[in-house]
Design an enzyme around this catalytic site. Structure first.
Site, PDB file in Angstrom:
ATOM      1  N   LYS A 191       0.838  -1.192   0.000  1.00  0.00           N
ATOM      2  CA  LYS A 191       0.000   0.000   0.000  1.00  0.00           C
ATOM      3  C   LYS A 191       0.878   1.249   0.000  1.00  0.00           C
ATOM      4  O   LYS A 191       0.665   2.175  -0.783  1.00  0.00           O
ATOM      5  CB  LYS A 191      -0.934  -0.016   1.214  1.00  0.00           C
ATOM      6  CG  LYS A 191      -1.815   1.199   1.295  1.00  0.00           C
ATOM      7  CD  LYS A 191      -2.821   1.131   2.411  1.00  0.00           C
ATOM      8  CE  LYS A 191      -3.551   2.471   2.472  1.00  0.00           C
ATOM      9  NZ  LYS A 191      -4.486   2.561   3.580  1.00  0.00           N
ATOM     10  N   GLU A 197      10.600  -4.810   4.265  1.00  0.00           N
ATOM     11  CA  GLU A 197      10.657  -6.226   3.870  1.00  0.00           C
ATOM     12  C   GLU A 197      10.308  -6.372   2.392  1.00  0.00           C
ATOM     13  O   GLU A 197      10.992  -7.060   1.629  1.00  0.00           O
ATOM     14  CB  GLU A 197       9.661  -7.054   4.695  1.00  0.00           C
ATOM     15  CG  GLU A 197       9.994  -7.175   6.177  1.00  0.00           C
ATOM     16  CD  GLU A 197       9.342  -6.090   7.016  1.00  0.00           C
ATOM     17  OE1 GLU A 197       9.065  -4.983   6.474  1.00  0.00           O
ATOM     18  OE2 GLU A 197       9.121  -6.339   8.218  1.00  0.00           O
ATOM     19  N   GLY A 250      -4.779  -1.750   4.704  1.00  0.00           N
ATOM     20  CA  GLY A 250      -3.952  -2.886   4.286  1.00  0.00           C
ATOM     21  C   GLY A 250      -4.614  -4.228   4.545  1.00  0.00           C
ATOM     22  O   GLY A 250      -4.678  -5.089   3.671  1.00  0.00           O
ATOM     23  N   ARG A 251      -5.137  -4.420   5.751  1.00  0.00           N
ATOM     24  CA  ARG A 251      -5.721  -5.727   6.089  1.00  0.00           C
ATOM     25  C   ARG A 251      -7.106  -5.914   5.500  1.00  0.00           C
ATOM     26  O   ARG A 251      -7.737  -6.947   5.715  1.00  0.00           O
ATOM     27  CB  ARG A 251      -5.713  -5.925   7.606  1.00  0.00           C
ATOM     28  CG  ARG A 251      -6.404  -4.836   8.404  1.00  0.00           C
ATOM     29  CD  ARG A 251      -6.076  -4.948   9.895  1.00  0.00           C
ATOM     30  NE  ARG A 251      -6.533  -3.792  10.664  1.00  0.00           N
ATOM     31  CZ  ARG A 251      -5.868  -2.656  10.801  1.00  0.00           C
ATOM     32  NH1 ARG A 251      -4.700  -2.502  10.192  1.00  0.00           N
ATOM     33  NH2 ARG A 251      -6.348  -1.670  11.522  1.00  0.00           N
ATOM     34  N   GLU A 336      -4.799  -6.677  14.692  1.00  0.00           N
ATOM     35  CA  GLU A 336      -4.300  -5.360  14.273  1.00  0.00           C
ATOM     36  C   GLU A 336      -5.434  -4.333  14.319  1.00  0.00           C
ATOM     37  O   GLU A 336      -5.199  -3.147  14.540  1.00  0.00           O
ATOM     38  CB  GLU A 336      -3.693  -5.436  12.861  1.00  0.00           C
ATOM     39  CG  GLU A 336      -2.815  -4.244  12.528  1.00  0.00           C
ATOM     40  CD  GLU A 336      -1.945  -4.453  11.290  1.00  0.00           C
ATOM     41  OE1 GLU A 336      -0.759  -4.794  11.408  1.00  0.00           O
ATOM     42  OE2 GLU A 336      -2.475  -4.265  10.180  1.00  0.00           O
ATOM     43  N   HIS A 367      -4.994 -33.288  17.784  1.00  0.00           N
ATOM     44  CA  HIS A 367      -3.931 -34.153  18.285  1.00  0.00           C
ATOM     45  C   HIS A 367      -2.765 -33.344  18.820  1.00  0.00           C
ATOM     46  O   HIS A 367      -1.660 -33.874  19.006  1.00  0.00           O
ATOM     47  CB  HIS A 367      -3.472 -35.086  17.159  1.00  0.00           C
ATOM     48  CG  HIS A 367      -4.605 -35.930  16.653  1.00  0.00           C
ATOM     49  ND1 HIS A 367      -4.984 -37.111  17.235  1.00  0.00           N
ATOM     50  CD2 HIS A 367      -5.499 -35.705  15.648  1.00  0.00           C
ATOM     51  CE1 HIS A 367      -6.033 -37.614  16.594  1.00  0.00           C
ATOM     52  NE2 HIS A 367      -6.369 -36.770  15.630  1.00  0.00           N
ATOM     53  N   LYS A 477       9.405  -0.646  14.260  1.00  0.00           N
ATOM     54  CA  LYS A 477       9.998  -0.313  12.954  1.00  0.00           C
ATOM     55  C   LYS A 477      11.016   0.812  13.122  1.00  0.00           C
ATOM     56  O   LYS A 477      12.102   0.781  12.544  1.00  0.00           O
ATOM     57  CB  LYS A 477       8.915   0.168  11.970  1.00  0.00           C
ATOM     58  CG  LYS A 477       7.961  -0.898  11.476  1.00  0.00           C
ATOM     59  CD  LYS A 477       7.039  -0.303  10.415  1.00  0.00           C
ATOM     60  CE  LYS A 477       5.816  -1.150  10.168  1.00  0.00           C
ATOM     61  NZ  LYS A 477       4.827  -0.554   9.291  1.00  0.00           N
TER      62      LYS A 477
HETATM   63  O1  F6P Z   1       3.236  -2.785   9.742  1.00  0.00           O
HETATM   64  C1  F6P Z   1       1.896  -3.138   9.609  1.00  0.00           C
HETATM   65  C2  F6P Z   1       1.394  -2.875   8.213  1.00  0.00           C
HETATM   66  O2  F6P Z   1       1.305  -1.512   7.990  1.00  0.00           O
HETATM   67  C3  F6P Z   1       0.069  -3.558   7.957  1.00  0.00           C
HETATM   68  O3  F6P Z   1      -0.999  -2.843   8.436  1.00  0.00           O
HETATM   69  C4  F6P Z   1       0.095  -3.713   6.485  1.00  0.00           C
HETATM   70  O4  F6P Z   1      -0.851  -4.629   6.020  1.00  0.00           O
HETATM   71  C5  F6P Z   1       1.527  -4.148   6.276  1.00  0.00           C
HETATM   72  O5  F6P Z   1       2.256  -3.428   7.230  1.00  0.00           O
HETATM   73  C6  F6P Z   1       2.091  -3.937   4.910  1.00  0.00           C
HETATM   74  O6  F6P Z   1       2.046  -2.603   4.552  1.00  0.00           O
HETATM   75  P1  F6P Z   1       2.238  -2.156   3.043  1.00  0.00           P
HETATM   76  O7  F6P Z   1       1.132  -2.763   2.251  1.00  0.00           O
HETATM   77  O8  F6P Z   1       2.189  -0.669   3.039  1.00  0.00           O
HETATM   78  O9  F6P Z   1       3.566  -2.678   2.573  1.00  0.00           O
END
Ligand code: F6P
Length: 504
Positions: A191, A197, A250-251, A336, A367, A477
């Protein structure tokens, strides 16, 4: 918190705590607390009868819903008001499914048309041979696509998709090992288009293409983002940038261009069916009142457990291999969204908020972890999710054993069993809810996910929480960045760890 809210919370605390066995003395209970929604993709039965909800609890929650102005807040969600107050944004994931504010629905339609054109161009071979897609994203930019593809693309997959989220290079290497660089595209899903990452993985994937004979590596990249300028700046050609609105969280973004890998793997019709199934749940949520509203009723039960009965966790078990990623999807959605300690106005919340969502897949979990559910000291409400139609074509014995075990667990949790030997006694009276789908397909999966989105939102409204920000993720972060930048000082433990790892 207004006086009516305070009164409702107090009334909840003072409610009697009947046992499930007593509640089941009412012969009409199953009918009243089990509702089947007839959706286009197949019916879904929501059985909340084995929870401790009863008329008295529902009356209190109806009062709380009135006190928190739930109908108006729900309307504000759908009509595009800026209900994410801390970030000053509207919340428009339902508009992606065609339900909501007209302008947002039109905008989503235009973005979808752009996405569809690219998906169909790829399927039509206009971008060369594409057999694999490495979808790089994290959190909401990965969990929804991973779930939908794992659930729906087992038998038919037009393009082989690998979702990579973790910064640990082992994750990306595992995807590389399964893909031929000459026929692989990379989707960078973020987003913000800044997540470390994702951007690090994207750079490594680009390098892998280049090192393996792809002359125009950037030409194989698609960007899925609410920050299209950043994607272009990073090097993605504007024609392969699929934007979505800033007001899609995002979620909650599976329905936007973040769903690109789903459409690529399954085809546009299936992606549309996913949206349509979710839209059916949107309309149910928007037009049903009180406990007849299934997400709201689920939120009532959730708050009964966290606030009245002290349950700090809720477990979700998918008795269907295709839904094995559902618990991790829900973890982000619920934890979240509602893992907060202050209300929308900044004042402290008046009790526990989101429970810890955890779970797994049945029957495996029986199990491994069910011992605690049956006899542990912590009472954990359980959701079971299953489907009547099997996903496999093996001997029907498989599916029969799967389903009978699912129903047996709910029955056992509730009934318990006495035994003179305490180690062999089951206390029973342990709650569960069962969601039974006629079948798992794109439409029912869409409805299931939307049900949980609305359940989370409804619980947030009742608790006075803004479910749409996530400031809790920022501090870690920032500290990671300052470690990387060097020069900052930390506590003695962290400094020693950094030194031990050669990072100081
Ligand atoms: O760090 C949490 C977060 O902001 C989530 O809410 C989001 O889904 C994820 O990181 C990834 O964010 P982005 O889509 O901006 O890379």
């Amino acid at each position: 918190m207004n006086e009516a809210e305070t009164r409702a919370w107090k009334a909840l605390e003072e409610l009697p705590k009947p046992r499930l066995a007593d509640l089941f003395a009412d012969a009409g209970r199953v009918e009243r607390y089990s509702t089947t929604l007839d959706l286009d993709g197949g019916a879904i039965r929501f059985d909340w009868s084995k929870t401790h909800l009863d008329d008295a609890a529902i009356a209190v929650f109806d009062d709380l819903a009135a006190a928190t102005d739930f109908p108006a807040k729900r309307m504000a969600l759908f009509s595009g008001e800026k209900i994410n107050v801390t970030e000053g944004r509207a919340v428009q994931h339902t508009a992606q499914r065609g339900v909501g504010d007209e302008g947002a629905v039109d905008e989503a339609g235009a973005f979808h048309a752009r996405m569809r054109a690219l998906v169909e161009a790829i399927h039509g071979g206009l971008l060369g041979e594409v057999k694999h897609l490495i979808h790089i994203g994290i959190g909401g930019s990965a969990l929804g696509p991973a779930l939908a593809i794992d659930a729906l693309a087992r038998d038919i997959s037009l393009v082989d998709v690998h979702v990579v989220s973790n910064i640990d290079g082992c994750a990306l290497e595992a995807a590389f090992a399964k893909c031929d660089p000459a026929t692989t595209m990379i989707a960078v899903a973020s987003k913000t288009f800044t997540t470390i990452e994702t951007m690090t993985n994207a750079a490594s994937a680009l390098a892998w293409l280049g090192e393996n004979g792809v002359s125009d590596a950037y030409g194989r990249v698609v960007a899925l983002t609410a920050a299209p300028d950043k994607a272009v700046e990073w090097g993605v050609d504007e024609t392969r940038v699929l934007p979505f609105s800033e007001s899609v969280g995002g979620r909650y973004s599976l329905w936007s261009s973040i769903g690109f890998p789903v459409a690529l793997a399954l085809g546009w019709d299936e992606f549309s069916a996913l949206l349509a199934g979710a839209a059916e749940m949107d309309r149910h949520f928007l037009t049903s009142e009180g406990a007849a509203n299934l997400p709201l009723r689920a939120a009532y039960a959730d708050l009964l457990y966290t606030r009245q009965r002290g349950c700090q966790a809720r477990a979700v078990f998918a008795y269907d291999e295709r839904l094995r990623l559902f618990p991790s999807y829900l973890q982000q959605l619920e934890m979240e969204s509602n893992g907060k300690r202050v209300r929308s106005d900044g004042t402290p919340v008046n009790g526990p908020t989101a429970p810890i969502t955890w779970g797994g897949v049945g029957t495996d979990a029986q199990h491994a972890v069910f011992q605690l559910l049956h006899q542990g000291t912590v009472i954990t409400p359980v959701d079971f999710i299953a489907a009547i139609q099997p996903g496999d074509t093996l001997d029907p014995a498989h599916h029969k054993i799967l389903l009978t075990n699912c129903f047996a667990q709910g029955a056992a949790l509730m009934a318990g069993r006495d035994n003179a030997d305490p180690a062999r006694a089951y206390p029973g009276d342990r709650p569960s809810a069962t969601i039974l789908c006629e079948e798992i397909n794109a439409a029912t999966l869409g409805a299931l996910i939307a049900f949980h989105e609305h359940r989370t939102f409804a619980a947030g409204v009742l608790m006075g929480i803004n479910s749409f920000d996530q400031f809790g993720v920022e501090l870690g972060k920032e500290i990671a960045k300052s470690i990387e930048a060097g020069g900052a000082s930390f506590d003695a433990s962290t400094s020693a760890l950094l030194e031990a790892a050669g990072l100081s």
